[in-house]
Motif scaffolding. Structure first.
Motif, PDB file in Angstrom:
ATOM      1  N   ILE A  98       0.841  -1.199   0.000  1.00  0.00           N
ATOM      2  CA  ILE A  98       0.000   0.000   0.000  1.00  0.00           C
ATOM      3  C   ILE A  98       0.880   1.253   0.000  1.00  0.00           C
ATOM      4  CG2 ILE A  98      -1.556   1.322   1.500  1.00  0.00           C
ATOM      5  CD1 ILE A  98      -3.049  -0.898   0.146  1.00  0.00           C
ATOM      6  N   PRO A 163       1.705 -14.578   1.907  1.00  0.00           N
ATOM      7  CA  PRO A 163       0.917 -13.639   2.715  1.00  0.00           C
ATOM      8  C   PRO A 163       0.315 -12.536   1.837  1.00  0.00           C
ATOM      9  CG  PRO A 163       3.011 -14.084   3.795  1.00  0.00           C
ATOM     10  CD  PRO A 163       3.070 -14.751   2.452  1.00  0.00           C
ATOM     11  N   ASP A 293      -7.526  -3.433   4.082  1.00  0.00           N
ATOM     12  CA  ASP A 293      -8.410  -3.278   5.243  1.00  0.00           C
ATOM     13  C   ASP A 293      -8.918  -4.621   5.753  1.00  0.00           C
ATOM     14  OD1 ASP A 293      -8.211  -0.529   5.523  1.00  0.00           O
ATOM     15  OD2 ASP A 293      -9.806  -0.133   4.081  1.00  0.00           O
ATOM     16  N   PHE A 295      -7.323  -7.450   5.638  1.00  0.00           N
ATOM     17  CA  PHE A 295      -6.225  -8.065   6.382  1.00  0.00           C
ATOM     18  C   PHE A 295      -5.944  -7.327   7.687  1.00  0.00           C
ATOM     19  CE2 PHE A 295      -5.559 -10.199   2.418  1.00  0.00           C
ATOM     20  CZ  PHE A 295      -4.913 -11.364   2.741  1.00  0.00           C
ATOM     21  N   LEU A 296      -6.103  -5.996   7.647  1.00  0.00           N
ATOM     22  CA  LEU A 296      -5.785  -5.184   8.824  1.00  0.00           C
ATOM     23  C   LEU A 296      -6.822  -5.379   9.930  1.00  0.00           C
ATOM     24  CD1 LEU A 296      -4.076  -2.930  10.125  1.00  0.00           C
ATOM     25  CD2 LEU A 296      -5.215  -1.285   8.644  1.00  0.00           C
ATOM     26  N   PHE A 297      -8.096  -5.372   9.564  1.00  0.00           N
ATOM     27  CA  PHE A 297      -9.153  -5.367  10.575  1.00  0.00           C
ATOM     28  C   PHE A 297      -9.941  -6.669  10.657  1.00  0.00           C
ATOM     29  CE2 PHE A 297      -8.414  -0.851   9.710  1.00  0.00           C
ATOM     30  CZ  PHE A 297      -8.058  -0.478  10.995  1.00  0.00           C
TER      31      PHE A 297
ATOM     32  N   ILE B  98      -8.067   2.020   5.824  1.00  0.00           N
ATOM     33  CA  ILE B  98      -7.253   2.647   4.773  1.00  0.00           C
ATOM     34  C   ILE B  98      -8.162   3.262   3.702  1.00  0.00           C
ATOM     35  CG2 ILE B  98      -5.709   2.041   2.847  1.00  0.00           C
ATOM     36  CD1 ILE B  98      -4.196   2.131   5.419  1.00  0.00           C
ATOM     37  N   GLY B 164      -6.076  -5.323  14.213  1.00  0.00           N
ATOM     38  CA  GLY B 164      -5.462  -4.138  13.595  1.00  0.00           C
ATOM     39  C   GLY B 164      -4.733  -3.241  14.575  1.00  0.00           C
ATOM     40  N   LEU B 188       9.005  -2.080   2.546  1.00  0.00           N
ATOM     41  CA  LEU B 188       8.886  -3.292   3.351  1.00  0.00           C
ATOM     42  C   LEU B 188       9.504  -4.492   2.640  1.00  0.00           C
ATOM     43  CD1 LEU B 188       7.619  -4.486   5.964  1.00  0.00           C
ATOM     44  CD2 LEU B 188       5.610  -5.051   4.597  1.00  0.00           C
ATOM     45  N   PHE B 288       0.217   5.067   8.687  1.00  0.00           N
ATOM     46  CA  PHE B 288      -0.948   4.176   8.676  1.00  0.00           C
ATOM     47  C   PHE B 288      -0.818   3.142   7.545  1.00  0.00           C
ATOM     48  CE2 PHE B 288      -5.886   4.093   8.282  1.00  0.00           C
ATOM     49  CZ  PHE B 288      -5.987   3.068   9.207  1.00  0.00           C
ATOM     50  N   ARG B 289      -0.310   3.581   6.396  1.00  0.00           N
ATOM     51  CA  ARG B 289      -0.109   2.640   5.275  1.00  0.00           C
ATOM     52  C   ARG B 289       0.913   1.566   5.647  1.00  0.00           C
ATOM     53  NH1 ARG B 289       0.421   7.505   1.797  1.00  0.00           N
ATOM     54  NH2 ARG B 289      -1.686   8.004   1.104  1.00  0.00           N
ATOM     55  N   HIS B 290       1.974   1.954   6.375  1.00  0.00           N
ATOM     56  CA  HIS B 290       2.975   0.954   6.762  1.00  0.00           C
ATOM     57  C   HIS B 290       2.373  -0.082   7.725  1.00  0.00           C
ATOM     58  CE1 HIS B 290       6.311   2.522   4.581  1.00  0.00           C
ATOM     59  NE2 HIS B 290       6.325   3.688   5.212  1.00  0.00           N
ATOM     60  N   ALA B 292      -0.799  -1.030   7.696  1.00  0.00           N
ATOM     61  CA  ALA B 292      -1.620  -1.908   6.843  1.00  0.00           C
ATOM     62  C   ALA B 292      -0.744  -2.916   6.105  1.00  0.00           C
ATOM     63  CB  ALA B 292      -2.419  -1.066   5.842  1.00  0.00           C
ATOM     64  N   ASP B 293       0.392  -2.469   5.588  1.00  0.00           N
ATOM     65  CA  ASP B 293       1.286  -3.373   4.856  1.00  0.00           C
ATOM     66  C   ASP B 293       1.830  -4.475   5.754  1.00  0.00           C
ATOM     67  OD1 ASP B 293       1.020  -2.235   2.347  1.00  0.00           O
ATOM     68  OD2 ASP B 293       2.607  -0.764   2.707  1.00  0.00           O
ATOM     69  N   PHE B 295       0.288  -5.843   8.278  1.00  0.00           N
ATOM     70  CA  PHE B 295      -0.796  -6.821   8.450  1.00  0.00           C
ATOM     71  C   PHE B 295      -1.066  -7.589   7.156  1.00  0.00           C
ATOM     72  CE2 PHE B 295      -1.465  -4.481  12.293  1.00  0.00           C
ATOM     73  CZ  PHE B 295      -2.086  -5.371  13.162  1.00  0.00           C
ATOM     74  N   LEU B 296      -0.936  -6.869   6.020  1.00  0.00           N
ATOM     75  CA  LEU B 296      -1.260  -7.482   4.726  1.00  0.00           C
ATOM     76  C   LEU B 296      -0.214  -8.506   4.331  1.00  0.00           C
ATOM     77  CD1 LEU B 296      -3.021  -7.490   2.153  1.00  0.00           C
ATOM     78  CD2 LEU B 296      -1.919  -5.351   1.482  1.00  0.00           C
ATOM     79  N   PHE B 297       1.072  -8.167   4.486  1.00  0.00           N
ATOM     80  CA  PHE B 297       2.136  -9.015   3.960  1.00  0.00           C
ATOM     81  C   PHE B 297       2.947  -9.719   5.028  1.00  0.00           C
ATOM     82  CE2 PHE B 297       1.282  -5.999   0.523  1.00  0.00           C
ATOM     83  CZ  PHE B 297       0.937  -6.923  -0.450  1.00  0.00           C
ATOM     84  N   THR B 299       3.948 -12.390   7.932  1.00  0.00           N
ATOM     85  CA  THR B 299       3.589 -13.733   8.364  1.00  0.00           C
ATOM     86  C   THR B 299       3.158 -13.644   9.829  1.00  0.00           C
ATOM     87  OG1 THR B 299       5.865 -14.166   8.988  1.00  0.00           O
ATOM     88  CG2 THR B 299       5.204 -14.835   6.788  1.00  0.00           C
ATOM     89  N   ARG B 300       2.335 -14.576  10.258  1.00  0.00           N
ATOM     90  CA  ARG B 300       1.853 -14.584  11.626  1.00  0.00           C
ATOM     91  C   ARG B 300       2.358 -15.808  12.346  1.00  0.00           C
ATOM     92  NH1 ARG B 300      -3.172 -11.153  11.795  1.00  0.00           N
ATOM     93  NH2 ARG B 300      -2.586  -9.877  10.024  1.00  0.00           N
TER      94      ARG B 300
END
Lengths: 308, 308
Positions: A98, A163, A293, A295-297, B98, B164, B188, B288-290, B292-293, B295-297, B299-300
């Motif tokens: 993003i 991911p 969003d 993935f984030l929330f 986002i 989030g 990232l 905020f974008r970082h 989101a990234d 969480f999006l990309f 690994t957990r």
């Protein structure tokens, strides 16, 4: 002044380039494929280069580049193409992150070049008619079911489980159509992502949005046995709109609507030609933001392991 | 023409409003707190209203509103405030999603109003001196350790474990400082989020970025026993910059640099006053974008259950 033939290069000669971009450009009367940037085999009869700089030094008068490389690492390629004066078209999803997606449009503006962040599903034959039909209607509820069998459509493609991808690879197409046809923004209320215990990305997702206070229920599934569905239903006070087969078919109250038989990628390249002629960009990042969003929330639920 | 006193309203009278915003406005010679939008108790001596519309009908000549409500649901409040002609300042994080954050700036522009998406940590005394010191330096490596004990700093605050949030509640402050002082964007490379088995949000995260090809290693921890750290180290060919205590302290090669003793929120409100005077917005969404990234990309990894 608009050039009559747009001399275009292709970057990233993989499945989508060979299945769609190369034949579409070959059939177009506005584009001519004159070079490729690839580490692999270039298209037949077209010279291949490993960098944009080498290509620009060797091939005269290239106007534009269509980028089909994987999203990660694409920013550097876009920067290099803009620096060499090329208009740029990019496959979906637009970027690796993003944060970098937010840099594309300012870079294109600073370079005075056209940027087209494409969403091929928005060029499906039913999208524009659906958007027109919905104008002024009283929308009550929207239902979107995008359910397919990953084993059939992406056999053995391990990248799909990285991911941030999973069922959102087709799902982002659904989001690109929804955000194109609906008259107001989607607002996320809740999301559940279901992640196989042996994978890093969701195999299914339920996303609850509101649009102008009305519910929009979105369900993605990558483990769909039996009939596949790429359907959107919009219930209005005035009647029910149905889009099916990825918005290539449309019906109102069950009666099919005649649509032009016009392939998505032919329309996509015609749209890019119009943008190039008009010196306008079209870089709507909304579908990608909705994925972030989710993935984030979204809450995550672990589900059974996935095996091909 | 700039007004000498900016008559301001506060929306959301919770902990951050009482701890920071109310005393800061009271001590300011540019702002006067004239009303509050809240479902709870308004600040002493200030009338409270449940909506912006009611407030505007009852209180004359309000110029601006400072929004401290939780991020979810803030979009409607911002739209209402802009529609009533108010300049708008918002607490971090800027938005619930986002997708909605991307709508703020166009809304403010269309309304011709000032939008200030604040990052209070960017007003820490060391941020501007660090940014200045780094100009023209040859950065080799950046290390950021933001490690605190959530039991001490957020005792019993269950909202912190909603999807989030988690360790990104303090972590976004670190990202706001990093993106303010470094001369090029963070890109990232990889992320690992560690999520307690009984919670929906990460208790720790390791984020690997590059900036101009140089490594930026970011570690967040919400389970830090012993010494707490809110530190950034920038190793340069010319020497080593250290920011500590949330960038309120700065040293170069171990030697402390004298900094003005100037509270973050006093600087934040002075910045907003400058924006209002100049009719300029400052709505940088990069931190905020970082998040989101990540969480999006990212690994957990599931880790041990968290208990207060």
């Amino acid at each position: 002044m608009a050039v009559s033939t747009i001399r275009i290069a292709l970057a990233g000669i993989g499945k989508i380039a060979r299945d769609q971009h190369i034949p579409t450009i070959a059939a177009s009367d506005r584009f001519e494929l004159v070079a490729a940037v690839t580490r692999h085999e270039p298209p037949e009869g077209v010279p291949g280069f490993t960098t944009v700089a080498e290509m620009m030094a060797a091939v005269p008068d290239i106007h534009a580049i269509s980028i089909c490389t994987p999203p990660r690492g694409r920013l550097a390629l876009i920067e290099e193409a803009l620096a060499h004066g090329l208009d740029v078209m990019i496959e979906k999803p637009p970027a690796g992150t993003i944060a970098e997606a937010a840099r594309f449009q300012p870079l294109a503006e600073a370079a005075g070049k056209v940027l087209h962040a494409t969403w091929h599903s928005r060029e499906a034959a039913g999208v524009e008619p659906a958007r027109e039909w919905l104008k002024g209607k009283t929308i009550q509820k929207v239902i979107c079911n995008w359910k397919e069998d990953v084993r059939v459509w992406h056999p053995g493609q391990e990248w799909i489980w990285e991911p941030g991808i999973g069922v959102f690879d087709p799902g982002i197409n659904a989001l690109s159509v929804l955000t194109a046809i609906l008259p107001a923004p989607l607002e996320l209320q809740s999301a559940e992502l279901r992640v196989p215990e042996n994978r890093a990305a969701p195999i299914a997702a339920d996303l609850a949005y509101q649009m102008d206070g009305k519910p929009v229920a979105v369900a993605f599934d990558f483990d769909q046995q039996g009939p596949q569905s790429w359907d959107i239903i919009v219930q209005c006070a005035e009647g029910e709109l149905q889009l099916s087969m990825g918005a290539s078919q449309m019906a109102v109250d069950g009666k099919p609507v005649d649509l032009p038989d016009d392939p998505e990628y032919a329309r996509l390249y015609r749209h890019f030609a119009r943008l190039v002629d008009a010196r306008q960009s079209d870089a709507d990042l909304t579908p990608f933001r909705h994925v972030a969003d989710a993935f984030l929330f979204g809450t995550r639920k672990q589900v059974d392991a996935f095996h091909w």
